[in-house]
Scaffold this motif. Structure first.
Motif, mmCIF file in Angstrom:
data_model
loop_
_atom_site.group_PDB
_atom_site.id
_atom_site.type_symbol
_atom_site.label_atom_id
_atom_site.label_comp_id
_atom_site.label_asym_id
_atom_site.label_seq_id
_atom_site.Cartn_x
_atom_site.Cartn_y
_atom_site.Cartn_z
ATOM 1 N N SER A 29 0.825 -1.214 0.000
ATOM 2 C CA SER A 29 0.000 0.000 0.000
ATOM 3 C C SER A 29 0.856 1.260 0.000
ATOM 4 C CB SER A 29 -0.955 0.007 1.195
ATOM 5 O OG SER A 29 -0.249 0.128 2.419
ATOM 6 N N VAL A 30 2.126 1.139 0.441
ATOM 7 C CA VAL A 30 3.062 2.269 0.447
ATOM 8 C C VAL A 30 4.403 1.722 -0.053
ATOM 9 C CG1 VAL A 30 4.033 4.159 1.812
ATOM 10 C CG2 VAL A 30 1.874 3.134 2.511
ATOM 11 N N PRO A 31 4.523 1.465 -1.372
ATOM 12 C CA PRO A 31 5.740 0.835 -1.896
ATOM 13 C C PRO A 31 6.991 1.674 -1.632
ATOM 14 C CG PRO A 31 4.104 1.187 -3.642
ATOM 15 C CD PRO A 31 3.554 1.770 -2.396
ATOM 16 N N GLY A 32 8.067 0.966 -1.268
ATOM 17 C CA GLY A 32 9.348 1.631 -1.054
ATOM 18 C C GLY A 32 9.519 2.248 0.320
ATOM 19 N N TYR A 33 8.548 2.057 1.200
ATOM 20 C CA TYR A 33 8.610 2.633 2.544
ATOM 21 C C TYR A 33 8.418 1.545 3.590
ATOM 22 C CZ TYR A 33 8.430 7.299 0.606
ATOM 23 O OH TYR A 33 8.729 8.448 -0.072
ATOM 24 N N ARG A 34 8.853 1.872 4.788
ATOM 25 C CA ARG A 34 8.600 1.007 5.944
ATOM 26 C C ARG A 34 8.319 1.907 7.138
ATOM 27 N NH1 ARG A 34 14.005 -1.613 8.519
ATOM 28 N NH2 ARG A 34 14.999 0.320 9.141
ATOM 29 N N ALA A 35 7.678 1.322 8.152
ATOM 30 C CA ALA A 35 7.343 2.085 9.349
ATOM 31 C C ALA A 35 7.216 1.129 10.519
ATOM 32 C CB ALA A 35 6.035 2.847 9.157
ATOM 33 N N CYS A 83 0.536 2.406 11.378
ATOM 34 C CA CYS A 83 1.933 2.693 11.717
ATOM 35 C C CYS A 83 2.074 3.874 12.677
ATOM 36 C CB CYS A 83 2.759 2.941 10.467
ATOM 37 S SG CYS A 83 2.548 4.555 9.709
ATOM 38 N N ILE A 84 3.238 3.932 13.290
ATOM 39 C CA ILE A 84 3.650 5.095 14.062
ATOM 40 C C ILE A 84 4.187 6.072 13.021
ATOM 41 C CG2 ILE A 84 5.246 5.922 15.839
ATOM 42 C CD1 ILE A 84 5.084 2.909 16.893
ATOM 43 N N MET A 85 3.379 7.063 12.688
ATOM 44 C CA MET A 85 3.626 7.901 11.516
ATOM 45 C C MET A 85 5.005 8.562 11.531
ATOM 46 S SD MET A 85 2.314 8.439 8.625
ATOM 47 C CE MET A 85 0.617 7.972 8.715
ATOM 48 N N GLN A 86 5.522 8.924 12.723
ATOM 49 C CA GLN A 86 6.840 9.570 12.791
ATOM 50 C C GLN A 86 7.950 8.637 12.322
ATOM 51 O OE1 GLN A 86 4.724 9.235 15.336
ATOM 52 N NE2 GLN A 86 4.525 11.114 16.510
ATOM 53 N N SER A 87 7.669 7.329 12.275
ATOM 54 C CA SER A 87 8.702 6.369 11.884
ATOM 55 C C SER A 87 8.691 6.057 10.391
ATOM 56 C CB SER A 87 8.522 5.065 12.666
ATOM 57 O OG SER A 87 7.358 4.373 12.230
ATOM 58 N N LEU A 88 7.693 6.527 9.656
ATOM 59 C CA LEU A 88 7.591 6.222 8.231
ATOM 60 C C LEU A 88 8.853 6.686 7.515
ATOM 61 C CD1 LEU A 88 5.696 5.075 6.030
ATOM 62 C CD2 LEU A 88 4.881 7.416 5.681
#
Length: 130
Positions: A29-35, A83-88
């Motif tokens: 759903s958010v390719p290339g990212y992790r959180a 997710c914990i948005m600050q960690s995205l």
């Protein structure tokens, strides 16, 4: 501990206990990212098997996380919803420091710190898609 594949239709999850884990997750759903995502360490899973028989078992550890991720997909819940948005972070920024407000990566609420996964173990799980 290894676990085999399971098929559960209309799964319903209920957290077991107070322990949670905060681990890196990725999603299409958010390719290339992790959180970082905090999830219960154990969940009770109920639903139906392919023959229409009731299923009721407890999933713990990595299996619990996978069941929760799969159920989120079925329920239309995206990584950004959990997710914990600050960690995205973009995958290229994986070594950038996290803001102080982010919780530490690992298991919360364990009485024995020796039972926690090491940072290397957590990174290995993250690299495998978790």
């Amino acid at each position: 501990e290894p676990f085999g594949p399971k098929v559960v239709f209309n799964p319903r999850l209920r957290p077991i206990g107070e322990e949670t884990s905060v681990l890196w997750e990725r999603s299409t759903s958010v390719p290339g990212y992790r959180a970082l995502v905090e999830r219960p360490l154990s969940v009770q899973v109920t639903g139906l098997d392919p023959n229409g028989q009731e299923v009721d078992y407890v999933a713990s550890g990595y299996e619990a996380r996978l069941v929760q991720q799969a159920t989120d997909v079925l329920d239309g819940i995206l990584l950004a919803d959990r997710c914990i948005m600050q960690s995205l972070r973009h995958l290229d920024a994986r070594d950038d420091p996290l803001p102080p407000a982010c919780p530490p990566v690992g298991v919360a609420g364990r009485s024995n710190p020796d039972e926690r996964l090491s940072l290397a173990q957590l990174e290995e799980v993250a690299d495998q898609g978790g």
